[in-house]
Structure formats: structure tokens, C-alpha cells
Design an enzyme around this catalytic site. Structure first.
Site, mmCIF file in Angstrom:
data_model
loop_
_atom_site.group_PDB
_atom_site.id
_atom_site.type_symbol
_atom_site.label_atom_id
_atom_site.label_comp_id
_atom_site.label_asym_id
_atom_site.label_seq_id
_atom_site.Cartn_x
_atom_site.Cartn_y
_atom_site.Cartn_z
ATOM 1 N N SER A 135 16.149 9.218 -1.237
ATOM 2 C CA SER A 135 16.650 10.154 -2.245
ATOM 3 C C SER A 135 17.996 10.694 -1.802
ATOM 4 C CB SER A 135 15.673 11.318 -2.415
ATOM 5 O OG SER A 135 16.235 12.347 -3.216
ATOM 6 N N TYR A 190 10.735 18.047 0.980
ATOM 7 C CA TYR A 190 11.027 16.763 0.347
ATOM 8 C C TYR A 190 12.204 16.084 1.036
ATOM 9 C CZ TYR A 190 12.159 13.450 -3.409
ATOM 10 O OH TYR A 190 12.424 12.313 -4.145
#
Length: 267
Positions: free
Chosen positions: A148, A161
Site C-alpha cells: 500500500s 495498517y
């Protein structure tokens, strides 16, 4: 010669029922691959597989909780039995649970590490075992892990995350080094998508507003767009086409790297 074709190759996409995973399954199928869609959501996964089959693609659905090693063993064996081999793995399954560090629920953090880090690691492990010489597939192949932009930027509310996706980047590079050193014939790369308006992406915008980081979800999205030189959010097709590239022969000398597909946000 079309270096993006995947004719005769067999691909397994985790989290393939929807979003980036479903778009990736479609892109790989268009390029000629037979596709196995793996997901914890059996109803959506079977529907996505059925839609591809309706267009003449050899497709199957396999139930898979990526954090469960026994599930991986069953899923990989099923793919080899059903499709006749395994040449491509896309470790796309992932979850995001936003929180300020001061409020971070530890159970959310553990679950993100279970799915995003352990799930990716198990995928690499079992793909290596079947793809390497002497394995049940034994023809080498390509693995693409989905990290990501959160692994490359500092953005409040997503510390856990970000940590998991940074780990995916490091695991990718070490996996590529091990595969090369030991002669597995498997390339391993990762993609770092920017914000995409999937259900998970839009939940992040809602969460950012709820945490007081932005006045509203709409302003959270606008803030991301403002940080992105391309001036827009990503689309699932943007990410799927990058994954397709890394799976194909056009990327035959691309290995152990992270490809940012974020409109320049992480630059």
C-alpha cells in the site's frame, strides 16, 4: 510479441471476490490465464468466478482464510488439481482497521497482522513449495504481493495498517532473494496502491472523519486527492493492470521490487 499475455498460465488471486482482487482476476483472465479466486466470502467469490466463466474463462473458486495454514494447503492443492498447475499467485487479501494510536484496539492490530502479514507469508511459503523445481507445479512462476501507499507515506490514523504493509514490502524483497539464491525460478514483487474507492478505501475516509482528522469523509477524500499529483483517486483497473504487468514476461527482469501505483502520492 505481447509480453502481457498469460496464455496457459494458472493464477490464484486471494481476496478475489471483489474490489482490486476481482479486477485483477478479470485482467489476468483477459490476458489468457486460467484463474482461481480465493476468498473468505464464498457467496461473492462464487459469483465473481461464475461471471468470468460466463465469458469462457477457466475459473474456479476456493474458500480461503489466508491466516489459516491448513486452508492454504487445501486451496493450493485444489487449484493444482482443478487448473492443472500454479504459475501466478497474487496475495491481495488484506484488511484495514483505522485507529489513533492512543485508542488502538490490540485485537484489531493482531487481526491486521494475521491477515496482511501472516497471510502473505503463508501464500509465499506454499507457492514456493509447489512452484519450485520438484514441486507439484514445478515450473517456477511469479508472485505479486499487495502492499500500500501506506508503506511509503506518513498518514495519521493508520499506524497499524502502515506497519503491516511495510512488512509486506520487506517480506517481498527477502522472498525474492531466497528464491533466486535457491534456484526456485520464482519472481516476487509487490504493488503499493494509492487510495482506491473500494468499500475498504471509503471506510478509511469515514474513519478519518470519525477520528477528528478531517471535518467529513468527503474532505478526507479531497485531502488525499490534493496529495496526489495525478489529481484523482486510483481505480481498481489501474492497480489490476500493474499487477498484470508484474505477472507477465514484460517484467521478466523485475524482481524483489515495489511498484508504486499511487498517482505520485508516495513520491
Amino acid at each position: 510479441m505481447d509480453n502481457h499475455h498469460l496464455n496457459g498460465r494458472r493464477a490464484l488471486i486471494t481476496g478475489g471476490a471483489s474490489g482490486i482482487g476481482a479486477a485483477t482476476a478479470e485482467a489476468l483472465a483477459r490476458a489468457g490465464a486460467d484463474v482461481a479466486i480465493a476468498d473468505i466470502d464464498a457467496i461473492a467469490g462464487q459469483a465473481t468466478a461464475a461471471a468470468l466463466r460466463a465469458h469462457g474463462v477457466a475459473t474456479t473458486f476456493v474458500p480461503l482464510d489466508v491466516a489459516d495454514e491448513a486452508d492454504w494447503e487445501r486451496a493450493v492443492a485444489t487449484v493444482i488439481e482443478t487448473l492443472g498447475g500454479l504459475d501466478v499467485l497474487v496475495n491481495n487479501a488484506g484488511i484495514e482497521r483505522s485507529s489513533l494510536l492512543i485508542d488502538q484496539p490490540i485485537e484489531d492490530l493482531r487481526r491486521m497482522f494475521d491477515v496482511n502479514v501472516i497471510g502473505t507469508t503463508l501464500g509465499i511459503k506454499h507457492a514456493f513449495r509447489v512452484m519450485k523445481p520438484g514441486g507439484p507445479a514445478g515450473q517456477g512462476g511469479a508472485i505479486v504481493n499487495i502492499a500500500s501507499v501506506a508503506a511509503t507515506i506518513v498518514f495519521p490514523g493508520i499506524a497499524g495498517y502502515s506497519a503491516t504493509k511495510s512488512a509486506v514490502d520487506r517480506i517481498t524483497r527477502i522472498a525474492a532473494a531466497e528464491a533466486g539464491k535457491l534456484g526456485y525460478g520464482v519472481r516476487v514483487n509487490c504493488v503499493c496502491p494509492g487510495l482506491v474507492p473500494t468499500a475498504m478505501g471509503m471506510k478509511l475516509a469515514v474513519d478519518c472523519a470519525a477520528m477528528g482528522l478531517f471535518p467529513s469523509p468527503e474532505e478526507a477524500v479531497a485531502g488525499v486527492v490534493q496529495l496526489t499529483p495525478s489529481g484523482r483517486l486510483g481505480a481498481v483497473a489501474d492497480i489490476a493492470e500493474a499487477i498484470l504487468f508484474l505477472c507477465g514476461d514484460g517484467a521478466r527482469f523485475v524482481n524483489g521490487t515495489s511498484l508504486s501505483v499511487d498517482g505520485g502520492m508516495g513520491s
